[in-house]
Design a protein around this motif. Structure first.
Motif, mmCIF file in Angstrom:
data_model
loop_
_atom_site.group_PDB
_atom_site.id
_atom_site.type_symbol
_atom_site.label_atom_id
_atom_site.label_comp_id
_atom_site.label_asym_id
_atom_site.label_seq_id
_atom_site.Cartn_x
_atom_site.Cartn_y
_atom_site.Cartn_z
ATOM 1 N N GLU A 56 -4.794 3.453 9.785
ATOM 2 C CA GLU A 56 -4.709 2.683 11.028
ATOM 3 C C GLU A 56 -5.752 1.571 11.043
ATOM 4 O O GLU A 56 -5.473 0.436 11.468
ATOM 5 N N GLU A 57 -6.949 1.877 10.543
ATOM 6 C CA GLU A 57 -8.003 0.871 10.474
ATOM 7 C C GLU A 57 -7.616 -0.273 9.538
ATOM 8 O O GLU A 57 -7.878 -1.451 9.820
ATOM 9 N N MET A 58 -6.957 0.049 8.423
ATOM 10 C CA MET A 58 -6.539 -0.977 7.468
ATOM 11 C C MET A 58 -5.423 -1.863 8.052
ATOM 12 O O MET A 58 -5.395 -3.067 7.840
ATOM 13 N N GLU A 59 -4.508 -1.239 8.778
ATOM 14 C CA GLU A 59 -3.443 -2.018 9.416
ATOM 15 C C GLU A 59 -4.021 -2.983 10.443
ATOM 16 O O GLU A 59 -3.608 -4.144 10.533
ATOM 17 N N LYS A 60 -5.008 -2.511 11.185
ATOM 18 C CA LYS A 60 -5.660 -3.362 12.180
ATOM 19 C C LYS A 60 -6.414 -4.499 11.492
ATOM 20 O O LYS A 60 -6.367 -5.657 11.940
ATOM 21 N N VAL B 153 1.056 -7.971 3.895
ATOM 22 C CA VAL B 153 0.591 -6.637 3.511
ATOM 23 C C VAL B 153 1.461 -5.580 4.174
ATOM 24 O O VAL B 153 1.642 -5.579 5.397
ATOM 25 N N VAL B 154 2.006 -4.685 3.363
ATOM 26 C CA VAL B 154 2.910 -3.636 3.858
ATOM 27 C C VAL B 154 2.306 -2.264 3.573
ATOM 28 O O VAL B 154 1.847 -2.001 2.456
ATOM 29 N N PHE B 155 2.324 -1.398 4.588
ATOM 30 C CA PHE B 155 1.846 -0.029 4.430
ATOM 31 C C PHE B 155 3.044 0.912 4.468
ATOM 32 O O PHE B 155 3.704 1.060 5.499
ATOM 33 N N TYR C 161 0.852 -1.194 0.000
ATOM 34 C CA TYR C 161 0.000 0.000 0.000
ATOM 35 C C TYR C 161 0.886 1.242 0.000
ATOM 36 O O TYR C 161 1.693 1.436 0.916
ATOM 37 N N CYS C 162 0.721 2.081 -1.014
ATOM 38 C CA CYS C 162 1.429 3.363 -1.083
ATOM 39 C C CYS C 162 0.414 4.480 -0.914
ATOM 40 O O CYS C 162 -0.502 4.615 -1.730
ATOM 41 N N GLY C 163 0.556 5.262 0.127
ATOM 42 C CA GLY C 163 -0.380 6.342 0.385
ATOM 43 C C GLY C 163 -0.755 6.384 1.846
ATOM 44 O O GLY C 163 -0.470 5.455 2.614
#
Length: 373
Positions: free
Chosen positions: A244-248, A259-261, A236-238
């Motif tokens: 934070e919700e997506m990481e959780k 999955v990497v942010f 994920y770029c951006g």
């Protein structure tokens, strides 16, 4: 004196007398302004933070900035503030329009809404109006967007104007000129060598992480890929309010290792990541000319995306350069499996996407700008 006034809602950052803003926007505007003697930008500005990785500076020797409040009406306190902010903005707009020899208005947006009302008072001023959203009149959009579209499309209210839109639409007036946008110069079109899909499937998302981009779709797709035993990584770029919700969510679904942010990254990082990635997962609710899709195609990264605005023209009506999908992770996986099972099909689609996108370079965009005057 050849002077250009730019009206935009893009937030700017001032540091040591230099003005920065969102990189893709400024990169485009630097092409518009390079032949002008004087450039005035009327837009919101903040002085309390430094430019981020995604921000770049205007490049013009005689650039003037007219700061205005970044008004909105999303809450009652904001509405009360807008009561005094809006008249001030309208006055500044009218004053600057009266001075300029040419006007450039970026719509849709809060500043663009006011700008479209004020420009009616200057029918003899040449204007370029860039509609950066979805021009499709049948699409679901906020009322304020439709108001801006209707004013821009009206030859009675908007005179001496060229309204630039993405795609070809049957209800467009004589004001409208179809156009594209670009991110790269021809010299940047380097060869791309993708790693075999059988080794590891590489996916990417590029853009702001908020509900309008449906970023959660990629997380649910990741879970399905893992359930099938497919080796993959998703980048994920951006950044945005949902990061934070997506990481959780990635942790809850057990895919946080895949999955990497990265947050906001540089343009060079985007090129590298898209060059290495096989698929872009970008199921956005609304777009104009989505640069994430065009840039992915430029680097042979096959887009899995939504059929909004001119996107069907970009990927091809027969989907020979990408795949058009609804926001359904299971259907996305089903559409991806034929590519995973047939490397030649993937390479053919990747090549066709790359060849199409590389026709739309910054040089070609600059040529089209020159035709507009």
């Amino acid at each position: 004196m050849d002077s250009l006034l730019i009206i935009t809602c893009v937030q700017h950052i001032e540091k040591d007398g230099i003005y920065y803003a969102y990189g893709p926007y400024v990169r485009e505007m630097n092409l518009w302004i390079q032949s002008k003697e004087v450039v005035t930008v009327l837009a919101p500005v903040v002085h309390t933070k430094s430019p981020g990785k995604i921000d770049i500076a205007y490049s013009h020797p005689n650039l003037r900035f007219r700061a205005v409040p970044a008004y909105h009406v999303q809450s009652w306190p904001a509405r009360f503030c807008a009561i005094w902010q809006v008249p001030l903005i309208l006055f500044k707009m009218a004053l600057e329009m009266s001075k300029a020899s040419q006007i450039h208005i970026r719509i849709p947006g809060n500043m663009g809404l006011l700008g479209m009302f004020v420009q009616v008072l200057f029918p003899n001023k040449p204007k370029v109006i860039k509609y950066a959203g979805n021009w499709d009149s049948e699409s679901s959009q906020p009322l304020t967007f439709k108001i801006q579209r209707n004013i821009a499309n009206s030859t009675f209210l908007t005179k001496n104007s060229k309204v630039l839109v993405y795609g070809n639409w049957p209800d467009s007036s004589s004001n409208v000129v179809p156009l594209f946008t670009a991110s790269y110069r021809a010299i940047e079109a380097k060869p791309v060598a993708k790693s075999p899909l059988g080794e590891k499937v590489k996916l990417a998302f590029v853009g702001a992480i908020y509900s309008g981009k449906n970023p959660e779709t990629g997380i649910h797709l990741s879970r399905l890929l893992k359930d099938r035993g497919i080796d993959f990584e998703f980048t994920y770029c951006g950044d945005g309010v949902m990061r934070e919700e997506m990481e959780k969510l990635s942790q809850e679904l057990g895919v946080s290792e895949q999955v990497v942010f990265l947050g906001n990254v540089t343009a060079d990082d985007i090129k590298r990541i898209l060059g290495e990635s096989h698929f872009l997962i970008f199921i956005s609710r609304t777009e104009g000319w989505p640069k994430a899709v065009a840039e992915a195609m430029f680097w042979g990264c096959v887009p899995f995306t939504s059929a909004v605005s001119c996107v069907p023209e970009m990927v091809g009506r027969n989907q020979e350069r990408g795949v058009l999908l609804e926001n359904d992770p299971a259907k996305i996986l089903s559409a991806m499996l034929p590519f995973l099972e047939d490397e030649e099909l993937y390479l053919k689609t990747s090549r066709q996407a790359m060849e199409w996108s590389r026709e739309f370079t910054l040089e070609k965009f600059q040529e089209e700008i020159a035709k507009l005057g």
